[in-house]
Design a protein around this motif. Structure first.
Motif, mmCIF file in Angstrom:
data_model
loop_
_atom_site.group_PDB
_atom_site.id
_atom_site.type_symbol
_atom_site.label_atom_id
_atom_site.label_comp_id
_atom_site.label_asym_id
_atom_site.label_seq_id
_atom_site.Cartn_x
_atom_site.Cartn_y
_atom_site.Cartn_z
ATOM 1 N N ILE A 119 0.864 -1.178 0.000
ATOM 2 C CA ILE A 119 0.000 0.000 0.000
ATOM 3 C C ILE A 119 0.895 1.221 0.000
ATOM 4 N N THR A 132 -3.377 -0.494 -3.379
ATOM 5 C CA THR A 132 -4.072 0.780 -3.446
ATOM 6 C C THR A 132 -3.121 1.908 -3.042
ATOM 7 N N VAL A 135 -3.110 5.605 -0.793
ATOM 8 C CA VAL A 135 -3.890 6.282 0.252
ATOM 9 C C VAL A 135 -3.325 7.690 0.432
ATOM 10 N N SER A 179 -6.354 1.570 6.018
ATOM 11 C CA SER A 179 -6.372 0.386 5.158
ATOM 12 C C SER A 179 -7.016 -0.818 5.814
ATOM 13 N N PHE A 210 -10.043 -2.125 4.174
ATOM 14 C CA PHE A 210 -9.661 -2.479 2.814
ATOM 15 C C PHE A 210 -8.924 -3.824 2.790
#
Ligand SMILES: [Zn+2]
Length: 418
Positions: free
Chosen positions: A220, A247, A249, A266, A269
């Motif tokens: 991430i 992803t 952020v 997260s 997620f």
């Protein structure tokens, strides 16, 4: 199992440990040896020979013999290795107390752990010592975190609830507003150059830090502003790691505060990603079932039949399925048939075996010709039928439903069967 889409490797490792856990010695005579990767084989051999010598003091003659035989087996296995594998080695040997006829059976198992072990020990007990290997299984999945802007980058590893900072670096790149005196184009060019060098360094650390992390399920990337996206657009990251990016952020901070923000944002997620695949395959099955298009089937017999007809896209098996796929052979005429037996019921099944009559000649008795984990049999059948197989945990509502409502074995087929 506490985490993850169940990968086949992980599932197999867990199953193997469960099998070893069931084994018992008649006396204190099952030998466990753990060797960490940095040990030299000859050192281990010397220690084992000493243990062999010490075993002379065991009072019971049978136990003494069994322990020494087990140690001999361990040494034989050890000799097969030139070096200790990178993650270490575990060897188990001993005379397993058998329910049948009271005859013990010497067995040896070699396990190369999926993650490095650091312990070195020898134990001789009533059962094999498996805790160090079970601990590996309990390790939560691991995620890599990078938080960056044009000034700093921080690398962290998230394991379970804990994020450990691995490295902080600074870019040395000045802000966008130039210091007085320099020509603005020259300033811009220099800044670009430094930034590029910094981006490359970030990519290098990503490789050093994350490439060989076991069980790395994803990366991430966080940070304030667009620098992280700029970095991602360039070719600074190895493709093996690029594929793991889950992803990005946006955060208010960089550094350790930034890492905290990424972790907090997260959570849900990660939970989602973790079980997404499992949910998806079960939902697909349920969809076909709901539409009644004849492409969903369940139950072990039905699914095995569909696999044999090469009519399966995806097989779904709950990790809770604990059954043996047994091939029985008639001692009189050689006729073979298969049975599926709960692992828990095995002893009773074996005891009742002599009472079974052969389906072909009416005589018997049957003997067990083969005995295999039903899931492994399904894996082979799926390979032969070019079907996908998913082991599904019971950590999601869907997985729970697969197990409770559909007996834990289901399939999406290619064409309708009826
Ligand atoms: Zn027969």
């Amino acid at each position: 199992m506490s985490s993850g889409n169940v990968t086949l490797d992980r599932f197999r490792f867990q199953r193997m440990l469960e099998q070893l856990q069931r084994l018992e010695g008649r006396g204190t005579e099952l030998v466990t040896v753990y060797v960490p990767p940095n040990k030299r084989i000859h050192e281990v051999m010397t220690d084992l020979r000493n243990e062999y010598g010490t075993a002379v003091n065991i009072k019971s003659k049978t136990t003494r013999k069994n322990v020494q035989d087990a140690l001999t087996k361990v040494m034989e296995r050890l000799k097969l290795f030139k070096d200790i594998p990178e993650t270490g080695l575990a060897i188990f040997a001993g005379t397993i107390a058998s329910d049948q006829l009271g005859v013990g059976d010497m067995q040896t198992f070699t396990v190369i752990p999926p993650e490095p072990i650091s312990i070195y020990y020898y134990r001789c007990e009533h059962r094999f010592q498996l805790d160090p290997l079970f601990e590996i299984l309990e390790h939560e999945d691991t995620y890599g975190i990078l938080v960056m802007d044009s000034k700093d980058a921080t690398f962290a590893i998230l394991k379970g609830q804990r994020a450990d900072i691995v490295k902080d670096i600074s870019s040395g790149v000045a802000g966008k507003t130039r210091a007085g005196g320099q020509s603005s184009r020259r300033y811009e060019r220099l800044r670009e150059m430094y930034l590029n060098e910094y981006f490359q360094r970030v990519g290098g650390y990503m490789t050093d830090i994350f490439l060989n992390v076991p069980n790395l399920r994803g990366i991430i990337i966080g940070g304030p502003g667009p620098t992280k996206e700029d970095w991602l657009k360039g070719s600074y990251l190895r493709h093996e790691l690029r594929e793991k990016i889950l992803t990005t952020v946006d955060t208010g901070y960089t550094g350790h505060e930034g890492v905290k923000e990424v972790v907090n944002r997260s959570r849900s997620f990660i939970e989602h990603v973790r079980y997404m695949q499992e949910r998806k395959v079960v939902q697909e099955f349920l969809k076909h079932l709901g539409e009644d298009d004849g492409l969903a089937t369940y139950g072990e017999e039905e699914v095995i039949q569909a696999l044999k007809s090469v009519n399966v896209y995806t097989v779904l098996v709950s990790e809770e399925i604990k059954r043996w796929y047994v091939t029985l052979a008639c001692k009189s005429c050689g006729y073979r048939e298969t049975r599926i037996v709960d692992m828990d019921q095995w002893t009773q099944f074996e005891q009742g075996l002599s009472a079974l009559k052969c389906l072909k000649c009416g005589e018997g008795p049957y003997e067990v010709a083969e005995k295999e984990d039903l899931i492994e049999v399904l894996v082979k059948m799926a390979q032969a039928a070019e079907a996908k197989l998913e082991v599904v945990s019971t950590q999601t509502e869907e997985g729970e439903m697969l197990y409770r409502s559909f007996g834990g074995i289901a399939a999406v087929t290619k064409y309708r069967v009826y």
